[in-house]
Scaffold this active site. Sequence first.
Site, short mmCIF file in Angstrom:
data_model
loop_
_atom_site.label_atom_id
_atom_site.label_comp_id
_atom_site.label_asym_id
_atom_site.label_seq_id
_atom_site.Cartn_x
_atom_site.Cartn_y
_atom_site.Cartn_z
N SER A 155 11.24 -20.03 1.34
CA SER A 155 12.46 -19.75 1.57
C SER A 155 13.13 -19.30 3.08
CB SER A 155 11.83 -17.64 1.07
OG SER A 155 11.00 -16.99 1.98
N LYS B 139 12.03 -7.84 -0.50
CA LYS B 139 12.85 -8.55 1.16
C LYS B 139 14.16 -7.55 1.18
CE LYS B 139 11.49 -13.24 0.68
NZ LYS B 139 12.40 -14.47 0.55
N PRO C 246 0.63 -1.03 -0.08
CA PRO C 246 -0.13 0.18 0.12
C PRO C 246 1.09 1.31 0.03
CG PRO C 246 -0.48 -1.58 1.68
CD PRO C 246 0.74 -1.86 1.53
N GLY C 247 0.32 2.24 -0.61
CA GLY C 247 1.20 3.44 -0.50
C GLY C 247 2.28 3.83 -1.21
N THR C 248 2.10 2.59 -2.26
CA THR C 248 3.28 2.78 -3.02
C THR C 248 2.63 3.94 -4.41
OG1 THR C 248 2.87 0.58 -3.92
CG2 THR C 248 4.86 1.15 -2.85
N LYS D 165 -0.16 3.49 -6.84
CA LYS D 165 -0.49 2.13 -8.05
C LYS D 165 -2.25 3.35 -8.22
CE LYS D 165 -1.53 -1.35 -4.71
NZ LYS D 165 -0.51 -0.63 -3.56
P1 ADP Z 1 -1.88 2.94 -3.41
O1 ADP Z 1 -2.68 2.57 -4.61
O2 ADP Z 1 -0.61 2.05 -4.32
O3 ADP Z 1 -2.07 2.11 -1.97
P2 ADP Z 1 -1.68 5.63 -3.54
O4 ADP Z 1 -1.73 5.53 -5.12
O5 ADP Z 1 -2.96 5.95 -3.16
O6 ADP Z 1 -0.93 4.12 -2.82
O7 ADP Z 1 -0.39 6.56 -3.00
C1 ADP Z 1 -0.57 7.29 -1.31
C2 ADP Z 1 -0.03 8.22 -1.32
O8 ADP Z 1 1.46 8.28 -2.12
C3 ADP Z 1 -0.49 9.54 -2.91
O9 ADP Z 1 -1.26 11.11 -2.08
C4 ADP Z 1 -0.04 9.06 -3.53
O10 ADP Z 1 0.22 10.64 -4.40
C5 ADP Z 1 1.59 9.26 -3.33
N1 ADP Z 1 2.52 8.48 -4.21
C6 ADP Z 1 2.77 7.47 -4.16
N2 ADP Z 1 3.98 7.16 -5.06
C7 ADP Z 1 4.93 8.55 -5.17
C8 ADP Z 1 5.91 8.99 -5.79
N3 ADP Z 1 6.16 7.93 -6.65
N4 ADP Z 1 5.59 9.91 -5.77
C9 ADP Z 1 4.85 11.17 -5.30
N5 ADP Z 1 3.77 10.48 -5.10
C10 ADP Z 1 3.68 9.74 -4.58
#
Ligand code: ADP
EC number: 3.4.21.-
Length: 903
Positions: free
Chosen positions: A792, A835, A428-430, A432
Site C-alpha cells: 500500500s 488509516k 487496544p482500548g476500543t 472490545k
Molecule cells: P479493548 O478490549 O478493545 O482493548 P476495553 O474494552 O478494555 O478495550 O476498553 C478500554 C476502556 O475503554 C474500558 O474502560 C471501556 O469501558 C472504555 N471504552 C471503550 N470504548 C468505549 C465506548 N464506546 N464507550 C464507553 N467506554 C468505552
Amino acid sequence: MGSSKLPVLLLPHPLILLPTARLTLPISRSLADAILSLLDDSDAVLAAIPLPAPDSPSEITYGTAARIARLVRPRNQSSPTQPYLLSLHGVERIRFPSPIQIDQLDILPIHNVVYSSSDGIPSRDTVEAFKHAALVLLDRLAKDSLQPQRKDDWLRVAAIVEDISEQRAAWMADVLVAAVSSPYPDKLAFLAATDVEDRLRRATELFVKQSSIQEVSKKIASAVDESFSRQQKEYFLRQQLAAIQRELHSLQSSPASVGPGFGTGGATSELDDDDQADADDLADLRRKIEALNVNSEERKVGVREWRRLKRIPQGSVENGVIRSYLEWLTSMPWPSNSTTTPIDVLKDPSFLTRARAQLDADHYGLDQIKRRLMEYLAVVRLRAIADTAQTQAQGDAPSTDASLGVIPTPPKKSKGIKGPILLFVGPPGTGKTSLGQSIAKALGRPFQRISLGGVRDEAEIRGHRRTYVASGPGSIVQALRKAGRNDPVILLDEVDKVGHSNFHGDPAAALLEVLDPEQNHSFNDHYINVPVDLSQVLFICTSNTLDTISAPLLDRCEVVELSGYTYDEKLHIAKRFLLPKQINANGLSDSQLTLTDDALLHVATMYTREAGVRSLERAIGAVVRFKAVEWAEWLDKENDAARGEGNAKRNENGNEKQDGNTNETVVGNEWRATVEPHELEKILGIPRWDGEERDREEKRGVVYGLVVTGMGEGGILPVESTALPGTGRLKLTGSLGDVIKESGEIALSWVKTHAFELGITAGRGVDPLKVPDVIDVHLHLPAGAQKKDGPSAGIAMICAFVSLLSGACVPKDIAMTGEITLRGRVTPVGGIRMKVLGAHRAQIRKVILPWANRKDVEHDVALEVRREMQFFFVRTIDEALEAAFGRGALGWRKETVLLESRL
Ligand code: ADP
C-alpha cells in the site's frame, strides 16, 4: 553286604523314611494286626518303602530297613475310622535284588532285600564341602528360628558337624537330610544314593539349595514385614496424634484452662482443628460426588478416584493429588449442579430492547457495531426458542419443567443457543472487552475472560495430564469453574497472539477444537479427563489484527471491526464514561471534580494519540488522582482552620500567611472543582503533541504514507528518499518485507519510464539516475525496528521519487495510500477506516486514496471526520501525482506523448 528276607511296608506318598530318622504314620487295622504278629519275632524289622508318585514308574528298587519302635492302639477300638499309629526308626538302606511291585497297602509281603553298607570312607574334599554347606545351612536356620530353644538346638548340631570324623560323615548326612525340610524328589534321590561319596555330594547340593531358598524367603519376609510395619506405625502414630490433638483441643476449650498466658484466650480458631476440617472436607467431597448424575462419565470417574483415595494413606503426596483432582472434578458445572440460562430472559419480548439499552448504557457511539450485535442477539434468541420447542416436542413434554420456563438439564441433542462466534478486531482500548461484558450482562450470564496473548503451550488451554508434576486443568476448564455455570460468555482475548505448532503442542489447534461446534460438546481437558460440554458456552474472540489469525480460525468467526474513535467520540466517551469511572474509583464525587470539554479534548489531542481510549483513560485517571490529593489537603486545611478560628480572629495577619500557601485551585477558601486546559500542563507535564505537527516537514523527497500497525492502529509514516553519488541503483532500508521492496522497485521503474513526460529528464530514454550525474537513490521508512510489509505504500514511493528527482515538494498536510501497477494504475488497499482515522488524529487534512476505496470512506468513516478532511480518489498514478503536487506543479509533457501516440 548282607541280605535277608524282610516284610515290606509301603509308605503312602509323600512319606519317606531315611536311615537314622523316625517316622510315625497312621495304619489300618488289618495292617496293625499283621505288624502285631511280627512283633512276636525277636527283632521286629521291616523294609519301609516309599510309594512312588502316581505318575512315576511304579517299580520299587530301594528303601530303608526300619525297626518298629511303637504301635499305638486307638482309644475306641470298635471305631473303624480311628487308625493305629505306627512309629518306625530307620536303620539302614536296603535294595531289592530285582524290582518288586506292590499294589496293596495293607499287606506285608516278604521279599529278599540286600543291605547296602555305609562302610566306605569318603574323600576329604567331599567331606569338607559337605561340612561347609551343612554349617552354612545350620547357621541360617539358627538365625531364622524364632524360638530360642530351636536356635540352640541348631547351634548344637552345628558344633557336632564341625567335629565329625570322615567315617561318620555319611551317617551325619543321613541325620541332617532327615532333619532339614527339603523337596520329596531330592530326598528320594538321596535315599537311593548307596555310594557314600555320592550321598555326601547330594547332601551338599541339597544344603546349598536349601540355604539359598531360606535366605531369599527370609529377605522377602523381612521386606513385606518392613512395609507392613511402616504402614502400621504410620497409622498408629496418626491415631496418637489425633488423640493428642483432641485432648489439647478439649483442654483449650474448657474455660478452667484459660489463663493469662494464653495468647488466644482459648478461643477456637478455624486454623486449630485440622482433623475436623479435614473430615468435613472429605464429607463434602463425598456429598459432591454423590450429587453427580448417576451413570454419567464424571460420576464414574469420581467414584473410581474416591475409592483410590480411600486406599491411600492420608498425608501422602498421592492422596493430595487425588483430592485436588476430585475437588476440580466435582466443582465443574456438570449438568447436575449447573443452572443454565433461564429461557425467560431470552423469550421475554422486551429482551432485544433491554439488550440495546444495556449496550447503549455501557458504550457511546459504535452504532454499526451495536446494530450487528443486536442481530447476533436476535439470532441467539430465536435459536433458544426453537431449541426449547424442539426439546418439548422430543421428550414427554409434561415431565420437563417447561412451566417454569427453565431448562433443567440441557437436552442431549441441543445445538447450543448460540450464533456464529464473534471476533472483535481493532486496536487496544476500543471497547472490545467491554462489549463482551455488555453482551454477557444482556444475556444474564457470567462473563469470563481468557487471555491468549503469548500462549505457547497447548497445555495452557487443554491442561496438563495428571502424571505431570503440579498438573492442573487448562484455562477453559478454569473459566468454566469460576463461572459456575455451563453457559457463560467466555472472551478469548488476543486470539491473534496465540502460538502455533511447536514442541509444546499446538495451542491454535486446541483453540480450534474449543470453538468448533461440531467438536466442542465433548471437549477433552487432559487434567479433568472427562469430556466437558462447551456447546452452551458463548465464545467471543478479540484480536488486534486479522493478519496473524489462522485461516481455519477466521473461518469459524464473524468479524466485527472496531477501528477507533474520532476526537469528538473520545470527548463524549471521556465525559460520560471514563471521567465518572475515575472519579468514582478515586473516592471523589461528581460535585467535587469536573473537567471542562476543552480540558478533556486537550488531554485527548495533546497527550494521547491512539485509536482507542486506553491512554486517555489513564491520563484522566492521573488528573483525577492529582485532584484527589488536592482535595484531601484542602479538607485538612479546612479542618485546621475551623479549629484555629479563634486564633485566626486574634491574628489579623493570618490571612496573608495562608495566602502564601494557597493553591491555585483554592480560591480564598473555596474549592475549585473545575479543571481548565491551562492547568493540565502542571498535572500531566508538557504535552507530547502540540497540535502544530512541528516534526513534520515539507521537504524534497519526503512524503507521508498511511499505515496500519500490528496493534491495528492507523497512522502516518514518512517515506524518505535521498540521492547520493553511486552507480544508478536503488537502496531500500527500514525493516522492509519482500512485497514492500518490490513496490519500491515498481515505483522507481515507473518513474524512470515516465521521467521525460514528468520533465525530469531532457530526453526520452534517458535514465534520470545516470544523467546528468550518476546517483543511487536511497529510500527509507523510519521506525526502522518495526517490520513493514504490504503493497500500500506504492503511490507514496512514486511521489517520493518524483519529488526527489524533480525538486517539487508534496505539502506536509497530505498523506496517501494505494497500490500501484507497472501500467500506472492505482489499485485498492485495506484498512481504510483506520488509516483515515489515524491521518485525522495526526492533523492530516488531505488524503489521496485509490478510487476503488471510495465506498469504504463513505460507509465506514464518521461524517465529522469526512467533513474535516479532503479526499482525492485516484484511478491512475498521473492523477495521484496531480493531487499530491498540485495542478501544474510538475512539468508535464503530456501533449507530446499524445501527439506521438497519434502519429
Ligand atoms: P479493548 O478490549 O478493545 O482493548 P476495553 O474494552 O478494555 O478495550 O476498553 C478500554 C476502556 O475503554 C474500558 O474502560 C471501556 O469501558 C472504555 N471504552 C471503550 N470504548 C468505549 C465506548 N464506546 N464507550 C464507553 N467506554 C468505552
